[in-house]
Design a protein around this motif. Structure first.
Motif, PDB file in Angstrom:
ATOM      1  N   ASP A   1      58.672  35.990  94.239  1.00 45.34           N
ATOM      2  CA  ASP A   1      57.565  35.670  94.530  1.00 45.34           C
ATOM      3  C   ASP A   1      56.438  36.919  94.477  1.00 45.34           C
ATOM      4  OD1 ASP A   1      58.815  33.080  95.184  1.00 45.34           O
ATOM      5  OD2 ASP A   1      58.906  34.146  97.317  1.00 45.34           O
TER       6      ASP A   1
ATOM      7  N   MET B   1      65.032  35.079 104.216  1.00 43.01           N
ATOM      8  CA  MET B   1      64.690  36.648 104.176  1.00 43.01           C
ATOM      9  C   MET B   1      64.148  37.341 105.513  1.00 43.01           C
ATOM     10  SD  MET B   1      63.744  34.592 101.412  1.00 43.01           S
ATOM     11  CE  MET B   1      62.348  34.534 100.559  1.00 43.01           C
TER      12      MET B   1
ATOM     13  N   HIS C   1      59.289  35.279  88.494  1.00 44.66           N
ATOM     14  CA  HIS C   1      60.616  35.698  88.863  1.00 44.66           C
ATOM     15  C   HIS C   1      61.768  34.656  88.252  1.00 44.66           C
ATOM     16  CE1 HIS C   1      60.225  32.913  92.632  1.00 44.66           C
ATOM     17  NE2 HIS C   1      61.071  32.270  91.721  1.00 44.66           N
TER      18      HIS C   1
ATOM     19  N   ASP D   1      52.997  30.664 101.588  1.00 42.52           N
ATOM     20  CA  ASP D   1      52.495  31.323 100.371  1.00 42.52           C
ATOM     21  C   ASP D   1      50.925  31.658 100.133  1.00 42.52           C
ATOM     22  OD1 ASP D   1      55.094  30.723  99.562  1.00 42.52           O
ATOM     23  OD2 ASP D   1      54.472  29.287  97.895  1.00 42.52           O
TER      24      ASP D   1
HETATM   25  O1  FUB Z   1      60.902  32.488  98.371  1.00 48.85           O
HETATM   26  C1  FUB Z   1      60.388  31.394  99.261  1.00 48.85           C
HETATM   27  C2  FUB Z   1      60.026  30.361  98.545  1.00 48.85           C
HETATM   28  O2  FUB Z   1      60.378  30.034  97.506  1.00 48.85           O
HETATM   29  C3  FUB Z   1      58.329  30.904  98.261  1.00 48.85           C
HETATM   30  O3  FUB Z   1      57.456  30.655  99.469  1.00 48.85           O
HETATM   31  C4  FUB Z   1      58.076  29.760  97.342  1.00 48.85           C
HETATM   32  O4  FUB Z   1      56.815  29.825  96.633  1.00 48.85           O
HETATM   33  C5  FUB Z   1      59.251  29.826  96.504  1.00 48.85           C
HETATM   34  O5  FUB Z   1      59.030  30.499  95.556  1.00 48.85           O
END
Ligand code: FUB
Length: 338
Positions: free
Chosen positions: A30, A63, A303, A150
């Motif tokens: 991201d 994460m 990515h 996002d």
């Molecule tokens: O990385 C977690 C989620 O996956 C992101 O917020 C989205 O955009 C997708 O890439």
């Protein structure tokens, strides 16, 4: 190339890839890239295996912290600047530190990030630092009126900053109408207008929304709103805004069809008219990007999951040059040579 349940020769795919990961000692995803003070700073998610089983809500994207990656120039080695913010330091957040972004105003750096509160609802927070690589000190509460995921923060030529945000499915945007949450509200029917991303101008201090967030319309070439069933073109998540030759380029992921697409308009609120694809599907379910100018060249940051051999929540950030044709159309990129 959208799933990890197919037979793939990852050595062959790595050889076909048009770019290699910026860093390989951690998983990153991201990427939100900016040029601050003449250097490139990439603000990615820091993917880990949190041991949470895969589900449609994206709970396996567990994460916990963020690292900022910097490059002196597009050819330079990427540097990992260590932990810039950890969920344990964010009073209002409990888990799932998803796709972030950052902005510079004056001599301060503002880091924007989504995370789930203890009740499982996503909000967006801001943390402030004196350096582009952090550490960032979080505000005690999430941004008032923020929701979903996002965040992407865009500085317009007049010095106004706008946040674009939202994502359906795991990103919970389908549970909102007119900025109100309702657990029983879902995506519109396939023949109805698709849900749009949300935009709000930020306050002068960069810590709040300066207006009621509004939904953005993405139109087809006839001026009709894209429909919820138009999965190849409708907005899913991963907003980004950049300006090219005076036009506003809003770009995003189509999620379950795995495209990065864009639409253009003549002001930051839209409407935006669909123009086409930027990136065809990468290895791994998600696709997410940013677009950034360095001197006289443009770059796409994105990515894929090749380094982890297709593990969809263990991704690696890459960059490649992006080109426009003479009419300002983005020339679509295939991440793997034929
Ligand atoms: O990385 C977690 C989620 O996956 C992101 O917020 C989205 O955009 C997708 O890439």
């Amino acid at each position: 190339m959208s799933d990890n349940d197919h037979n793939v020769d990852y050595n062959e795919l790595k050889a076909k890839a048009i770019a290699q990961p910026l860093v390989e000692h951690i998983y990153t995803a991201d990427p939100s890239a900016h040029v601050f003070d003449g250097k490139i700073y990439v603000y990615p998610s820091h993917d880990i295996d949190a041991g949470i089983p895969f589900n449609d809500n994206g709970d396996h994207f567990g994460m916990e912290d963020y690292h900022v990656i910097s490059l002196d120039n597009p050819e330079a080695d990427a540097v990992d600047n260590g932990v810039a913010l950890h969920v344990k330091d964010v009073p209002w957040a409990e888990r799932q530190m998803w796709a972030p972004d950052a902005a510079k105003k004056g001599d301060k750096y503002y880091f924007y990030f989504p995370a789930k509160r203890a009740d499982g609802i996503f909000q967006i927070g801001v943390a402030v630092g004196d350096s582009p690589v952090g550490p960032f000190i979080p505000q005690p509460e999430a941004i008032k009126g923020s929701y979903s995921i996002d965040p992407a923060v865009f500085e317009d030529d007049d010095g106004s900053y706008y946040m674009y945000f939202g994502g359906i499915w795991g990103g919970q945007l389908q549970n909102y109408r007119d900025n109100q949450y309702d657990a029983n509200t879902d995506e519109p029917a396939a023949d109805q207008p698709a849900l749009g991303p949300i935009v709000a101008r930020l306050t002068d201090d960069m810590l709040e929304f300066d207006e009621t967030p509004r939904e953005i319309k993405i139109l087809d070439e006839q001026g009709n709103e894209l429909l919820a069933g138009d999965n190849d073109r409708r907005f899913f998540e991963a907003s980004w805004m950049h300006k090219y030759q005076g036009k506003y380029y809003f770009s995003y992921s189509t999620g379950d069809t795995h495209f990065l697409c864009y639409a253009t308009g003549d002001n930051p609120y839209g409407p935006f008219t669909y123009q086409g694809q930027i990136l065809t599907p990468v290895e791994g379910w998600t696709t997410h990007h940013s677009i950034c100018q360095y001197e006289n060249k443009w770059y796409l940051f994105y990515h894929d999951s090749i380094l982890s051999q297709g593990v969809t929540h263990l991704r690696s950030v890459k960059m490649t040059e992006l080109h426009y044709d003479k009419n300002g159309k983005i020339i679509p990129i295939n991440p793997y040579k034929d």
